[in-house]
Design a protein around this motif. Structure first.
Motif, PDB file in Angstrom:
ATOM      1  N   LYS A   9       3.586  -3.360   7.311  1.00  0.00           N
ATOM      2  CA  LYS A   9       3.113  -2.934   5.996  1.00  0.00           C
ATOM      3  C   LYS A   9       2.064  -1.841   6.185  1.00  0.00           C
ATOM      4  O   LYS A   9       1.209  -1.936   7.070  1.00  0.00           O
ATOM      5  N   ASP A  11      -0.548   1.278   4.203  1.00  0.00           N
ATOM      6  CA  ASP A  11      -1.170   1.848   3.010  1.00  0.00           C
ATOM      7  C   ASP A  11      -0.970   3.365   3.039  1.00  0.00           C
ATOM      8  O   ASP A  11      -1.073   3.988   4.105  1.00  0.00           O
ATOM      9  N   ARG A  13      -2.123   7.106   2.610  1.00  0.00           N
ATOM     10  CA  ARG A  13      -3.405   7.827   2.663  1.00  0.00           C
ATOM     11  C   ARG A  13      -3.302   9.037   1.753  1.00  0.00           C
ATOM     12  O   ARG A  13      -2.423   9.883   1.930  1.00  0.00           O
ATOM     13  N   ASN A  27     -11.827   1.110   8.832  1.00  0.00           N
ATOM     14  CA  ASN A  27     -11.292  -0.003   8.038  1.00  0.00           C
ATOM     15  C   ASN A  27     -10.323  -0.880   8.837  1.00  0.00           C
ATOM     16  O   ASN A  27      -9.596  -1.686   8.270  1.00  0.00           O
ATOM     17  N   GLN A  29      -7.734   0.147  10.656  1.00  0.00           N
ATOM     18  CA  GLN A  29      -6.368   0.635  10.573  1.00  0.00           C
ATOM     19  C   GLN A  29      -6.169   1.823  11.515  1.00  0.00           C
ATOM     20  O   GLN A  29      -7.131   2.417  12.003  1.00  0.00           O
ATOM     21  N   ILE A  44      -0.017   7.734   6.295  1.00  0.00           N
ATOM     22  CA  ILE A  44      -0.174   6.290   6.068  1.00  0.00           C
ATOM     23  C   ILE A  44      -1.253   5.742   7.002  1.00  0.00           C
ATOM     24  O   ILE A  44      -1.721   6.420   7.913  1.00  0.00           O
ATOM     25  N   VAL A  69       5.742   0.835   2.523  1.00  0.00           N
ATOM     26  CA  VAL A  69       4.632   1.544   1.877  1.00  0.00           C
ATOM     27  C   VAL A  69       4.730   1.275   0.376  1.00  0.00           C
ATOM     28  O   VAL A  69       5.593   1.824  -0.309  1.00  0.00           O
ATOM     29  N   ALA A  70       3.883   0.386  -0.105  1.00  0.00           N
ATOM     30  CA  ALA A  70       3.859   0.030  -1.538  1.00  0.00           C
ATOM     31  C   ALA A  70       5.247  -0.391  -2.025  1.00  0.00           C
ATOM     32  O   ALA A  70       5.680  -0.004  -3.110  1.00  0.00           O
TER      33      ALA A  70
END
Length: 206
Positions: A9, A11, A13, A27, A29, A44, A69-70
């Protein structure tokens, strides 16, 4: 075939550049980019721990992954990554989007079998590996985990060339203009000394 696929998974960017990358690392990541397949690059951030173990667990560069991604799932193949030169911690990863028609260039490890049934090695010869990996062009969904070299019957002085390797369908060496050597069975100093003694014993006496 290649290692089992896996899913991560991520996020998205919104920003790119050093500042965005540093923020992702703070963070917990790892910043990454997905590109290719005639689509714009997608920046990402991936979970550090999961990606760390994938990179250092073997087969990372030859295993197709799914990145979520989402809720949008993208099939990718790692193309490059950067590690901290001191800590070996991942700093950045580039992924290539892949589809059923994607052809990629990858380094595939070489495995050797039946050393115990090689007459040359039994006589003291040494397996001299010229290429631990071979670069191939290959369908992205059919990347071999490794290629296998059978040493059964090999003698001291033998060379194993790429032409002697049975390759899966669609797998082609990047070097195509010559039949390059992957390994040889070299004589050890002890084997050479023994061979010299044998020659001396069988030589006609003056």
């Amino acid at each position: 075939m290649s290692h089992d696929t896996y899913e991560l998974k991520a996020d998205a960017r919104e920003k790119v550049g050093k500042g965005s990358a540093r923020e992702a690392r703070r963070n917990g990541q790892i910043p990454a980019v997905i590109y290719g397949d005639k689509q714009p690059p997608l920046a990402i951030a991936l979970p550090y721990k999961e990606l760390y173990y994938k990179i250092h667990g073997g087969g990372f560069m030859t295993t197709i992954a799914t990145i979520d991604v989402a809720g949008k799932k993208i099939q990718v193949l790692p193309k490059d990554y950067q590690l901290d030169p001191v800590t070996d911690n991942p700093l950045h990863v580039d992924f290539l989007r892949v589809s059923k028609d994607t052809v990629v260039t990858v380094q595939v490890p070489v495995h050797f079998i039946n050393e115990e049934t090689s007459p040359g090695i039994k006589r003291g010869g040494v397996l001299n590996i010229v290429r631990h990996e071979v670069e191939f062009t290959v369908p992205a969904n059919a990347i071999p985990e490794f290629i296998t070299i059978d040493l059964d019957g090999t003698e001291i002085g033998d060379s194993i060339h790429i032409s002697a390797v049975k390759l899966p369908a669609g797998v082609k060496p990047v070097i195509s203009d010559r039949d390059f050597t992957i390994a040889t069975i070299a004589g050890s100093s002890a084997a050479r000394s023994e061979a010299g003694e044998e020659a001396a014993e069988t030589a006609p006496k003056e």
